[in-house]
Write a protein that holds these residues in place. Sequence first.
Motif, PDB file in Angstrom:
ATOM      1  N   UNK A 136       1.517   4.913 -11.861  1.00 31.26           N
ATOM      2  CA  UNK A 136       0.149   5.299 -11.504  1.00 31.26           C
ATOM      3  C   UNK A 136      -0.033   5.349  -9.988  1.00 31.26           C
ATOM      4  N   UNK A 137       0.560   4.407  -9.288  1.00 32.62           N
ATOM      5  CA  UNK A 137       0.451   4.401  -7.827  1.00 32.62           C
ATOM      6  C   UNK A 137       1.195   5.608  -7.246  1.00 32.62           C
ATOM      7  N   UNK A 138       2.316   5.981  -7.859  1.00 28.27           N
ATOM      8  CA  UNK A 138       3.042   7.169  -7.394  1.00 28.27           C
ATOM      9  C   UNK A 138       2.222   8.440  -7.599  1.00 28.27           C
ATOM     10  N   UNK A 139       1.507   8.525  -8.721  1.00 27.80           N
ATOM     11  CA  UNK A 139       0.642   9.691  -8.959  1.00 27.80           C
ATOM     12  C   UNK A 139      -0.422   9.765  -7.865  1.00 27.80           C
ATOM     13  N   UNK A 140      -1.043   8.619  -7.576  1.00 27.55           N
ATOM     14  CA  UNK A 140      -2.080   8.589  -6.538  1.00 27.55           C
ATOM     15  C   UNK A 140      -1.499   8.962  -5.177  1.00 27.55           C
ATOM     16  N   UNK A 141      -0.293   8.482  -4.894  1.00 26.60           N
ATOM     17  CA  UNK A 141       0.357   8.767  -3.611  1.00 26.60           C
ATOM     18  C   UNK A 141       0.697  10.258  -3.501  1.00 26.60           C
ATOM     19  N   UNK A 142       1.247  10.825  -4.567  1.00 28.71           N
ATOM     20  CA  UNK A 142       1.651  12.235  -4.549  1.00 28.71           C
ATOM     21  C   UNK A 142       0.468  13.189  -4.465  1.00 28.71           C
ATOM     22  N   UNK A 143      -0.679  12.778  -4.992  1.00 27.82           N
ATOM     23  CA  UNK A 143      -1.868  13.629  -4.926  1.00 27.82           C
ATOM     24  C   UNK A 143      -2.708  13.342  -3.687  1.00 27.82           C
ATOM     25  N   UNK A 144      -2.228  12.415  -2.848  1.00 30.02           N
ATOM     26  CA  UNK A 144      -2.948  12.096  -1.615  1.00 30.02           C
ATOM     27  C   UNK A 144      -4.184  11.241  -1.831  1.00 30.02           C
ATOM     28  N   UNK A 145      -4.225  10.488  -2.938  1.00 26.47           N
ATOM     29  CA  UNK A 145      -5.392   9.658  -3.240  1.00 26.47           C
ATOM     30  C   UNK A 145      -5.032   8.179  -3.398  1.00 26.47           C
ATOM     31  N   UNK A 146      -3.982   7.737  -2.745  1.00 33.34           N
ATOM     32  CA  UNK A 146      -3.621   6.321  -2.828  1.00 33.34           C
ATOM     33  C   UNK A 146      -4.730   5.500  -2.169  1.00 33.34           C
ATOM     34  N   UNK A 147      -5.293   4.522  -2.883  1.00 31.63           N
ATOM     35  CA  UNK A 147      -6.356   3.704  -2.266  1.00 31.63           C
ATOM     36  C   UNK A 147      -5.866   3.088  -0.955  1.00 31.63           C
ATOM     37  N   UNK A 148      -6.688   3.229   0.072  1.00 34.53           N
ATOM     38  CA  UNK A 148      -6.329   2.716   1.395  1.00 34.53           C
ATOM     39  C   UNK A 148      -6.129   1.207   1.363  1.00 34.53           C
ATOM     40  N   UNK A 149      -6.976   0.536   0.615  1.00 31.23           N
ATOM     41  CA  UNK A 149      -6.886  -0.919   0.469  1.00 31.23           C
ATOM     42  C   UNK A 149      -6.542  -1.207  -0.986  1.00 31.23           C
ATOM     43  N   UNK A 150      -5.427  -1.875  -1.197  1.00 32.31           N
ATOM     44  CA  UNK A 150      -4.998  -2.178  -2.561  1.00 32.31           C
ATOM     45  C   UNK A 150      -4.337  -3.548  -2.575  1.00 32.31           C
ATOM     46  N   UNK A 151      -4.468  -4.202  -3.710  1.00 33.78           N
ATOM     47  CA  UNK A 151      -3.880  -5.531  -3.837  1.00 33.78           C
ATOM     48  C   UNK A 151      -3.577  -5.819  -5.302  1.00 33.78           C
ATOM     49  N   UNK A 152      -2.629  -6.690  -5.481  1.00 35.54           N
ATOM     50  CA  UNK A 152      -2.256  -7.179  -6.804  1.00 35.54           C
ATOM     51  C   UNK A 152      -2.395  -8.693  -6.794  1.00 35.54           C
ATOM     52  N   UNK A 153      -3.194  -9.206  -7.701  1.00 38.86           N
ATOM     53  CA  UNK A 153      -3.240 -10.649  -7.920  1.00 38.86           C
ATOM     54  C   UNK A 153      -2.593 -10.884  -9.269  1.00 38.86           C
ATOM     55  N   UNK A 154      -1.544 -11.674  -9.262  1.00 36.25           N
ATOM     56  CA  UNK A 154      -0.787 -11.906 -10.476  1.00 36.25           C
ATOM     57  C   UNK A 154      -0.594 -13.372 -10.754  1.00 36.25           C
ATOM     58  N   UNK A 155      -0.315 -13.630 -12.008  1.00 32.62           N
ATOM     59  CA  UNK A 155       0.007 -14.989 -12.450  1.00 32.62           C
ATOM     60  C   UNK A 155       1.326 -14.919 -13.205  1.00 32.62           C
ATOM     61  N   UNK A 156       2.233 -15.825 -12.838  1.00 26.09           N
ATOM     62  CA  UNK A 156       3.513 -15.911 -13.542  1.00 26.09           C
ATOM     63  C   UNK A 156       3.257 -16.256 -15.005  1.00 26.09           C
ATOM     64  N   UNK A 157       3.736 -15.406 -15.910  1.00 25.86           N
ATOM     65  CA  UNK A 157       3.545 -15.647 -17.341  1.00 25.86           C
ATOM     66  C   UNK A 157       4.585 -16.634 -17.859  1.00 25.86           C
ATOM     67  N   UNK A 158       4.291 -17.180 -19.063  1.00 23.46           N
ATOM     68  CA  UNK A 158       5.261 -18.051 -19.727  1.00 23.46           C
ATOM     69  C   UNK A 158       5.910 -17.337 -20.898  1.00 23.46           C
ATOM     70  N   UNK A 159       5.072 -16.691 -21.748  1.00 20.44           N
ATOM     71  CA  UNK A 159       5.600 -16.022 -22.931  1.00 20.44           C
ATOM     72  C   UNK A 159       4.730 -14.835 -23.312  1.00 20.44           C
ATOM     73  N   UNK A 160       5.331 -13.873 -23.988  1.00 21.73           N
ATOM     74  CA  UNK A 160       4.607 -12.720 -24.516  1.00 21.73           C
ATOM     75  C   UNK A 160       4.613 -12.761 -26.047  1.00 21.73           C
TER      76      UNK A 160
END
Length: 170
Positions: free
Chosen positions: A98-122
């Motif tokens: 999805x980020x590549x699509x945004x980048x290729x179309x020139x619409x990558x959000x100028x400010x972007x961040x990922x907040x993640x949590x290490x998972x234990x199990x799925x």
Amino acid sequence: MLVLGIGNSLLQDEGIGIHLLHFMQKFFPAFPDVTYVDGGTLSFTLAGDIEEHDHLLVLDAVELHASPGTLCCYENEAMDHFLGTAKRSAHEVGLLDLMDIARLTGHLPKHRALIGIQYQTFGWGEQLTRAVRHNLPLAGRLAANLLLKWELAAHPPCDFRQTPKLEMVK
């Protein structure tokens, strides 16, 4: 600002992003100009939502090779680098795609961040594991602080360019 929670809430910690999104909606609903979106397991239909915003905050389960419940926050190029080097998604479409699509179309959000949590199990189940559930409020505060930082940068409380000059009265 777009807050995008991603994951499958039927697979325990795979649903971290969705649980964190609901936490944000419940405890931080008053942020102006913030749109909360449940992205589920991602699809190409989210590309439009991403392209329409200058600020993108993604909430997700991550593989950090750390103890379950460990938090991370990657901004801008650090997020891009993390997504490009970490492959752990069970999602239909990867966030990197999805980020590549945004980048290729020139619409990558100028400010972007990922907040993640290490998972234990799925494994099957709608409940987060204990370690992840314990750190969910901390991740929510981290996300709220980031939104506040972006809000203050966009609308500074004191615009020094317009501060009147002090002049000495003679």
